[in-house]
Scaffold this motif. Structure first.
Motif, mmCIF file in Angstrom:
data_model
loop_
_atom_site.group_PDB
_atom_site.id
_atom_site.type_symbol
_atom_site.label_atom_id
_atom_site.label_comp_id
_atom_site.label_asym_id
_atom_site.label_seq_id
_atom_site.Cartn_x
_atom_site.Cartn_y
_atom_site.Cartn_z
ATOM 1 N N ILE A 1 0.848 -1.191 0.000
ATOM 2 C CA ILE A 1 0.000 0.000 0.000
ATOM 3 C C ILE A 1 0.883 1.240 0.000
ATOM 4 O O ILE A 1 0.686 2.155 -0.790
ATOM 5 N N GLN A 2 1.871 1.245 0.876
ATOM 6 C CA GLN A 2 2.810 2.368 0.994
ATOM 7 C C GLN A 2 4.183 1.816 1.325
ATOM 8 O O GLN A 2 4.311 1.018 2.253
ATOM 9 N N THR A 3 5.194 2.214 0.574
ATOM 10 C CA THR A 3 6.555 1.787 0.860
ATOM 11 C C THR A 3 7.330 2.927 1.507
ATOM 12 O O THR A 3 6.962 4.094 1.376
ATOM 13 N N HIS A 4 8.374 2.562 2.204
ATOM 14 C CA HIS A 4 9.232 3.531 2.890
ATOM 15 C C HIS A 4 9.880 4.456 1.865
ATOM 16 O O HIS A 4 10.542 3.999 0.947
ATOM 17 N N SER A 5 9.629 5.747 1.991
ATOM 18 C CA SER A 5 10.299 6.719 1.128
ATOM 19 C C SER A 5 10.375 8.037 1.886
ATOM 20 O O SER A 5 9.356 8.572 2.318
ATOM 21 N N ASP A 6 11.604 8.506 2.097
ATOM 22 C CA ASP A 6 11.798 9.759 2.840
ATOM 23 C C ASP A 6 11.083 10.900 2.140
ATOM 24 O O ASP A 6 11.049 10.945 0.916
ATOM 25 N N PRO A 7 10.495 11.833 2.867
ATOM 26 C CA PRO A 7 10.565 11.934 4.321
ATOM 27 C C PRO A 7 9.536 11.071 5.049
ATOM 28 O O PRO A 7 9.651 10.845 6.241
ATOM 29 N N ALA A 8 8.536 10.569 4.338
ATOM 30 C CA ALA A 8 7.532 9.711 4.988
ATOM 31 C C ALA A 8 8.147 8.346 5.244
ATOM 32 O O ALA A 8 8.866 7.818 4.398
ATOM 33 N N ARG A 9 7.866 7.765 6.383
ATOM 34 C CA ARG A 9 8.447 6.461 6.709
ATOM 35 C C ARG A 9 7.389 5.399 6.978
ATOM 36 O O ARG A 9 7.691 4.347 7.513
ATOM 37 N N LEU A 10 6.149 5.675 6.595
ATOM 38 C CA LEU A 10 5.089 4.692 6.757
ATOM 39 C C LEU A 10 5.296 3.549 5.772
ATOM 40 O O LEU A 10 5.587 3.773 4.592
ATOM 41 N N VAL A 11 5.146 2.329 6.269
ATOM 42 C CA VAL A 11 5.138 1.135 5.437
ATOM 43 C C VAL A 11 3.827 0.423 5.734
ATOM 44 O O VAL A 11 3.499 0.178 6.901
ATOM 45 N N ALA A 12 3.054 0.125 4.694
ATOM 46 C CA ALA A 12 1.771 -0.551 4.888
ATOM 47 C C ALA A 12 1.554 -1.537 3.746
ATOM 48 O O ALA A 12 1.871 -1.247 2.593
ATOM 49 N N SER A 13 1.014 -2.702 4.094
ATOM 50 C CA SER A 13 0.720 -3.736 3.095
ATOM 51 C C SER A 13 -0.535 -4.489 3.493
ATOM 52 O O SER A 13 -0.796 -4.691 4.677
ATOM 53 N N LEU A 14 -1.275 -4.923 2.488
ATOM 54 C CA LEU A 14 -2.350 -5.876 2.689
ATOM 55 C C LEU A 14 -1.710 -7.251 2.568
ATOM 56 O O LEU A 14 -1.044 -7.547 1.566
#
Length: 137
Positions: free
Chosen positions: A26-39
């Protein structure tokens, strides 16, 4: 703004999971955001290896019945609509029960080096069976 219309489903790597597990990022780690989310979808009996996260992890169950177990022996049995949090540094695993699939959205905050996950050894069949028996049903 970025509108991502779909992400491809991938089979989870066998060196980190037991059984058939499928991932949709859903979301991978990429600066500056550091959220990682997966289904993440687990077939019956499938589970992660033991692992920990430098900043903890939140699991939101979307379907089925799942187990989340910690090294201290605590086990949560979670169903759709429930959330389980694992604190920073806690060694744990999660997966489906032996008879029911489970899907969850796994969320964590990474660190400057990536997603902050430390992968450990597989959960043994004996550890899995013990978790099935002791889940807070």
């Amino acid at each position: 703004m970025e509108h991502i219309t779909s992400t491809p489903t991938a089979k989870a790597p066998a060196e980190r999971f037991t059984g058939d597990v499928y991932l949709n990022p859903i979301q991978t780690h990429s600066d500056p955001a550091r959220l990682v989310a997966s289904l993440v979808r687990f077939t019956p009996g499938a589970r992660t290896n033991w692992h920990s996260h430098v900043k903890g992890q939140t699991l939101y169950i979307t379907d089925g019945i799942g187990l989340v177990a910690a090294r201290d022996g605590s086990v949560a049995l979670a169903t759709a609509g429930q959330t389980v949090t694992c604190p920073a540094g806690e060694e744990h695993w999660h997966g489906a029960t032996d008879t029911t699939l489970m899907a969850h959205i796994a969320m964590l905050v990474g660190d400057e080096n990536g997603d902050g996950t430390t992968w450990l050894e597989p959960v043994t069949d004996e550890q899995y069976a013990a978790a099935l028996k002791s889940g807070d049903r």
